[in-house]
Motif scaffolding. Structure first.
Motif, short mmCIF file in Angstrom:
data_model
loop_
_atom_site.label_atom_id
_atom_site.label_comp_id
_atom_site.label_asym_id
_atom_site.label_seq_id
_atom_site.Cartn_x
_atom_site.Cartn_y
_atom_site.Cartn_z
N SER A 28 0.84 -1.20 0.00
CA SER A 28 0.00 0.00 0.00
C SER A 28 0.87 1.25 0.00
O SER A 28 2.00 1.25 0.50
CB SER A 28 -0.92 0.02 1.22
N VAL A 29 0.32 2.29 -0.55
CA VAL A 29 1.08 3.54 -0.65
C VAL A 29 1.44 4.06 0.74
O VAL A 29 2.53 4.62 0.94
CB VAL A 29 0.29 4.58 -1.47
N GLU A 30 0.55 3.89 1.71
CA GLU A 30 0.85 4.37 3.06
C GLU A 30 2.00 3.57 3.68
O GLU A 30 2.82 4.13 4.41
CB GLU A 30 -0.40 4.29 3.93
N LYS B 49 4.85 6.98 -6.32
CA LYS B 49 3.67 6.12 -6.17
C LYS B 49 2.44 6.96 -5.86
O LYS B 49 1.35 6.72 -6.41
CB LYS B 49 3.90 5.08 -5.06
N ILE B 50 2.60 7.95 -4.98
CA ILE B 50 1.48 8.86 -4.69
C ILE B 50 1.05 9.57 -5.96
O ILE B 50 -0.16 9.73 -6.24
CB ILE B 50 1.88 9.88 -3.60
N ASP B 51 2.02 10.00 -6.75
CA ASP B 51 1.71 10.69 -8.00
C ASP B 51 0.95 9.76 -8.95
O ASP B 51 0.05 10.20 -9.67
CB ASP B 51 3.00 11.20 -8.64
N GLU B 52 1.32 8.48 -8.96
CA GLU B 52 0.57 7.50 -9.75
C GLU B 52 -0.88 7.46 -9.30
O GLU B 52 -1.80 7.44 -10.13
CB GLU B 52 1.19 6.11 -9.59
N CYS B 53 -1.07 7.41 -8.00
CA CYS B 53 -2.43 7.34 -7.45
C CYS B 53 -3.25 8.56 -7.88
O CYS B 53 -4.41 8.42 -8.30
CB CYS B 53 -2.38 7.26 -5.93
N LEU B 54 -2.66 9.74 -7.78
CA LEU B 54 -3.38 10.95 -8.13
C LEU B 54 -3.64 11.02 -9.63
O LEU B 54 -4.69 11.51 -10.06
CB LEU B 54 -2.58 12.17 -7.67
N THR B 55 -2.68 10.55 -10.43
CA THR B 55 -2.88 10.52 -11.88
C THR B 55 -4.03 9.60 -12.24
O THR B 55 -4.87 9.92 -13.08
CB THR B 55 -1.59 10.05 -12.59
N LEU B 56 -4.07 8.44 -11.59
CA LEU B 56 -5.15 7.49 -11.86
C LEU B 56 -6.50 8.08 -11.47
O LEU B 56 -7.50 7.90 -12.17
CB LEU B 56 -4.89 6.18 -11.12
N GLU B 57 -6.53 8.79 -10.34
CA GLU B 57 -7.77 9.43 -9.91
C GLU B 57 -8.27 10.42 -10.95
O GLU B 57 -9.46 10.47 -11.28
CB GLU B 57 -7.55 10.17 -8.59
N ASN B 58 -7.36 11.22 -11.46
CA ASN B 58 -7.75 12.31 -12.35
C ASN B 58 -7.97 11.87 -13.79
O ASN B 58 -8.90 12.33 -14.46
CB ASN B 58 -6.68 13.40 -12.32
N CYS C 86 -3.44 2.01 -3.87
CA CYS C 86 -3.77 3.40 -3.56
C CYS C 86 -4.99 3.54 -2.64
O CYS C 86 -5.31 4.66 -2.21
CB CYS C 86 -4.05 4.18 -4.85
N ALA C 87 -5.62 2.44 -2.33
CA ALA C 87 -6.91 2.48 -1.62
C ALA C 87 -6.84 3.23 -0.30
O ALA C 87 -7.79 3.90 0.10
CB ALA C 87 -7.44 1.06 -1.41
N GLY C 88 -5.72 3.13 0.41
CA GLY C 88 -5.64 3.76 1.73
C GLY C 88 -4.99 5.13 1.75
O GLY C 88 -4.64 5.63 2.82
N LEU C 89 -4.82 5.75 0.59
CA LEU C 89 -4.15 7.05 0.52
C LEU C 89 -4.92 8.09 1.33
O LEU C 89 -6.10 8.33 1.09
CB LEU C 89 -4.04 7.49 -0.93
N THR C 90 -4.25 8.69 2.29
CA THR C 90 -4.89 9.66 3.17
C THR C 90 -4.71 11.09 2.69
O THR C 90 -3.81 11.39 1.90
CB THR C 90 -4.33 9.55 4.59
#
Length: 302
Positions: free
Chosen positions: A70-72, A91-100, A140-144
């Motif tokens: 997990s990203v956390e 990895k966080i940037d990947e998560c945000l890119t996927l969100e957007n 990315c599920a637990g990204l706070t």
């Protein structure tokens, strides 16, 4: 001592970073996974050659995390480790890119084409398939919200420790991730201070002979509002070749005919100054890489 095996990674990262301001998406796979072993053979320097990363040498691979961590957990494991900090930021940037964007780049190839004394660099991106996207969603599920806000502290730590490629991410991400701020909020005191700091980081790193910073010289200065001319381009390319050739005598980045072309467009004084600066940068790199504390480990090679 910085090894030639990281050249492909650095060049890929710098090209990808430079393309951000032209509207091209950032490489979303964590750069530590792209750190590669590269010895540039003669054939790879011919017209149309595509440079692809080879497997990293045992004992020299950049730190990686187990699949689907997990990203956390990545953020917690990154404490005190600059390379893992950069990996966690990406990895966080990947998560945000996927969100957007609902999609992301899964892999890339760097293609260098040389023709008529010039060089074109293309970054060929391949989108992730649904299976890879599902795995990333789980990671990315637990990204706070706190991690989202604090992610640039991870990147800044990696920049401070001169992790290869971190400076490119820092500059081309823009002030706190706002890529448009330098253009639309140029008079904002916070943006002015960020730009001043970024320029200082860039210039200091170049003066110390960090290869990724040297290769960033003109593109990053342009991003920060400082236009480079032919003397600066000549200096950057000459310094890059000096460092790369010292790492591996058979390797170059810029062909001699390109360097010769620049010398025809500048004065004798400009050429002498550029060559002197390139030599100072090379000597700074050499001094760092041969210092008693320097080792062959990736983290010490920054």
């Amino acid at each position: 001592m910085l090894s030639a095996r990281r050249l492909y990674f650095l060049l890929s990262l710098i090209v990808a970073s430079a393309l951000v301001w032209k509207g091209v998406d950032w490489l979303t796979r964590p750069p530590v996974l792209a750190a590669a072993s590269l010895i540039l053979p003669s054939a790879a320097r011919q017209h149309g050659a595509a440079l692809r990363p080879a497997a990293a040498s045992p004992g020299h691979a950049a730190p990686t995390m187990p699949a689907e961590v997990s990203v956390e957990d990545m953020v917690r494991a990154a404490a005190g480790d600059p390379e893992k900090s950069l990996a966690a930021f990406n990895k966080i940037d990947e998560c945000l890119t996927l969100e957007n964007d609902k999609e992301l780049v899964d892999s890339t190839d760097l293609k260098i084409t040389r023709e008529n004394g010039g060089m074109q660099v293309q970054l060929l991106a391949h989108k992730a398939d649904e299976k890879a996207l599902q795995a990333l969603r789980r990671e990315c599920a637990g990204l706070t919200g706190r991690t989202r806000l604090d992610r640039f502290q991870l990147l800044e730590y990696a920049v401070n420790q001169h992790v290869g490629g971190a400076l490119a991410r820092y500059i081309f991400a823009g002030p706190h991730g706002d890529r448009s701020a330098l253009k639309v909020r140029a008079d904002d005191p916070a943006v002015i201070e960020w730009r001043r700091d970024a320029l200082k980081r860039l210039d200091d790193s170049i003066a110390q002979g960090y290869l990724d910073a040297v290769m960033l010289n003109t593109s990053a200065h342009l991003e920060l509002g400082v236009t480079a001319g032919a003397p600066e381009l000549y200096m950057e390319q000459l310094a890059t070749n000096k460092i790369v050739a010292a790492m591996n005598a058979d390797s170059v980045v810029y062909p001699q005919e390109m360097l010769d072309g620049w010398t025809k467009t500048i004065s004798a004084r400009q050429r002498a100054d550029a060559e002197a600066q390139a030599e100072r940068i090379f000597q700074a790199w050499k001094q760092r890489s041969t210092a008693p504390h320097a080792t062959s480990t990736p983290s010490a090679a920054k």
